[in-house]
Design a protein around this motif. Structure first.
Motif, PDB file in Angstrom:
ATOM      1  N   UNK A  25       6.570  34.012   4.446  1.00  0.00           N
ATOM      2  CA  UNK A  25       7.530  35.072   4.732  1.00  0.00           C
ATOM      3  C   UNK A  25       7.972  35.053   6.192  1.00  0.00           C
ATOM      4  N   UNK A  26       9.197  35.535   6.393  1.00  0.00           N
ATOM      5  CA  UNK A  26       9.713  35.829   7.722  1.00  0.00           C
ATOM      6  C   UNK A  26      10.659  37.001   7.550  1.00  0.00           C
ATOM      7  N   UNK A  27      10.207  38.184   7.952  1.00  0.00           N
ATOM      8  CA  UNK A  27      11.020  39.385   7.750  1.00  0.00           C
ATOM      9  C   UNK A  27      11.230  39.654   6.270  1.00  0.00           C
ATOM     10  N   UNK A  28      12.489  39.827   5.868  1.00  0.00           N
ATOM     11  CA  UNK A  28      12.814  40.117   4.468  1.00  0.00           C
ATOM     12  C   UNK A  28      13.089  38.861   3.652  1.00  0.00           C
ATOM     13  N   UNK A  29      12.861  37.687   4.222  1.00  0.00           N
ATOM     14  CA  UNK A  29      13.127  36.437   3.516  1.00  0.00           C
ATOM     15  C   UNK A  29      11.849  35.624   3.412  1.00  0.00           C
ATOM     16  N   UNK A  30      11.887  34.636   2.534  1.00  0.00           N
ATOM     17  CA  UNK A  30      10.718  33.788   2.414  1.00  0.00           C
ATOM     18  C   UNK A  30      10.851  32.795   1.283  1.00  0.00           C
ATOM     19  N   UNK A  31       9.772  32.093   1.045  1.00  0.00           N
ATOM     20  CA  UNK A  31       9.717  31.102  -0.026  1.00  0.00           C
ATOM     21  C   UNK A  31       8.329  31.129  -0.644  1.00  0.00           C
ATOM     22  N   UNK A  69       0.832  -1.201   0.000  1.00  0.00           N
ATOM     23  CA  UNK A  69       0.000   0.000   0.000  1.00  0.00           C
ATOM     24  C   UNK A  69       0.871   1.257   0.000  1.00  0.00           C
ATOM     25  N   UNK A  70       0.553   2.185  -0.894  1.00  0.00           N
ATOM     26  CA  UNK A  70       1.241   3.467  -1.022  1.00  0.00           C
ATOM     27  C   UNK A  70       0.251   4.544  -0.604  1.00  0.00           C
ATOM     28  N   UNK A  71       0.627   5.363   0.379  1.00  0.00           N
ATOM     29  CA  UNK A  71      -0.306   6.377   0.881  1.00  0.00           C
ATOM     30  C   UNK A  71       0.435   7.600   1.401  1.00  0.00           C
ATOM     31  N   UNK A  72      -0.338   8.648   1.679  1.00  0.00           N
ATOM     32  CA  UNK A  72       0.188   9.914   2.212  1.00  0.00           C
ATOM     33  C   UNK A  72       1.333  10.446   1.345  1.00  0.00           C
ATOM     34  N   UNK A  73       1.153  10.413   0.040  1.00  0.00           N
ATOM     35  CA  UNK A  73       2.187  10.870  -0.885  1.00  0.00           C
ATOM     36  C   UNK A  73       2.202  12.407  -0.891  1.00  0.00           C
ATOM     37  N   UNK A  74       3.337  12.970  -0.514  1.00  0.00           N
ATOM     38  CA  UNK A  74       3.506  14.422  -0.467  1.00  0.00           C
ATOM     39  C   UNK A  74       4.570  14.824  -1.490  1.00  0.00           C
ATOM     40  N   UNK A  75       4.183  15.582  -2.496  1.00  0.00           N
ATOM     41  CA  UNK A  75       5.132  16.039  -3.508  1.00  0.00           C
ATOM     42  C   UNK A  75       6.194  16.964  -2.933  1.00  0.00           C
ATOM     43  N   UNK A  76       5.823  17.692  -1.884  1.00  0.00           N
ATOM     44  CA  UNK A  76       6.801  18.470  -1.107  1.00  0.00           C
ATOM     45  C   UNK A  76       6.571  18.167   0.367  1.00  0.00           C
ATOM     46  N   UNK A  77       7.668  17.917   1.057  1.00  0.00           N
ATOM     47  CA  UNK A  77       7.656  17.741   2.501  1.00  0.00           C
ATOM     48  C   UNK A  77       9.026  18.196   2.981  1.00  0.00           C
ATOM     49  N   UNK A  78       9.082  19.439   3.426  1.00  0.00           N
ATOM     50  CA  UNK A  78      10.351  20.027   3.834  1.00  0.00           C
ATOM     51  C   UNK A  78      10.112  21.018   4.964  1.00  0.00           C
ATOM     52  N   UNK A  79      11.180  21.445   5.594  1.00  0.00           N
ATOM     53  CA  UNK A  79      11.091  22.385   6.708  1.00  0.00           C
ATOM     54  C   UNK A  79      11.927  23.625   6.413  1.00  0.00           C
ATOM     55  N   UNK A  80      11.348  24.780   6.692  1.00  0.00           N
ATOM     56  CA  UNK A  80      12.052  26.057   6.593  1.00  0.00           C
ATOM     57  C   UNK A  80      12.277  26.585   8.011  1.00  0.00           C
ATOM     58  N   UNK A  81      13.367  27.334   8.189  1.00  0.00           N
ATOM     59  CA  UNK A  81      13.694  27.922   9.485  1.00  0.00           C
ATOM     60  C   UNK A  81      13.744  29.442   9.349  1.00  0.00           C
TER      61      UNK A  81
END
Length: 196
Positions: free
Chosen positions: A146-152, A79-91
């Motif tokens: 966003x966080x201040x002057x940075x973001x994604x 079984x293949x499930x919970x497929x996330x095309x993006x799963x990452x963390x930003x700080x």
């Protein structure tokens, strides 16, 4: 650094599946500003091939990618499930808190596509998904974190039933997950699917 996507396969998290798999990396310069990357993992236990294909744009600090999952064996996959095309963390740097800029989707009213702002402090989360399988029905798959002057800027290129989650931890991080909502399937021999 781990893979920027995730899934659960036969009850096992993708990190463990990828760790036991043979990995091959390819990199090709397309022109002065673009480089194509392909990373392929082959699971020796089940024949699942996981292929991450991306293009890096150096002039705009952008990466776009798609993940492909293919059954290369002669048997049906687990079984293949919970497929996330993006799963990452930003700080963030510990200064300004995260703020998510997003939009309403089409709701057949004067507030259709209205810009919205959602602050995301420690422990807070935000979930977005369209209704009824139509890609912009009451939700819109473009986000500016966003966080201040940075973001994604995170976008989900998918015309169907996508879902996105932004989850703040108790420190300075935020996990971003997005993919097709409610994946729960098996792949027949030779069958392949792709993520948003």
């Amino acid at each position: 650094v781990g893979a920027p996507f995730s899934f659960v396969y036969g009850g096992v998290n993708s990190d463990a599946v990828l760790a036991r798999s043979a990995r091959k990396d390819e990199c090709t310069a397309l022109d002065a500003q673009r480089t194509a990357h392909t990373i392929t993992w082959n699971d020796p236990e089940t024949g699942l091939e996981v292929r991450w294909q991306g293009v890096e744009y150096r002039d705009f600090k952008t990466v776009e990618w798609t993940v492909y999952l293919k059954n290369t064996s002669a048997k049906t996959t687990p079984l293949l499930e919970k497929v996330q095309g993006i799963d990452t963390t930003f700080q963030h740097d510990g200064g300004d808190e995260f703020v998510l800029h997003h939009n309403n989707g089409d709701n057949l009213s004067a507030t259709a596509y209205q810009p919205l702002v959602t602050p995301l402090g420690a422990g807070e989360s935000f979930h977005s998904a369209p209704e009824g399988g139509r890609g912009t029905n009451f939700a819109y798959p473009y986000f500016n974190l966003r966080s201040g002057d940075e973001g994604a800027i995170v976008t989900i290129g998918w015309p169907g039933q996508w879902a996105a989650d932004f989850t703040r931890d108790s420190g300075a991080g935020i996990q971003v997950q997005a993919g097709q909502e409610l994946t729960h399937l098996r792949l027949e021999p030779g069958e392949e699917i792709r993520t948003p």
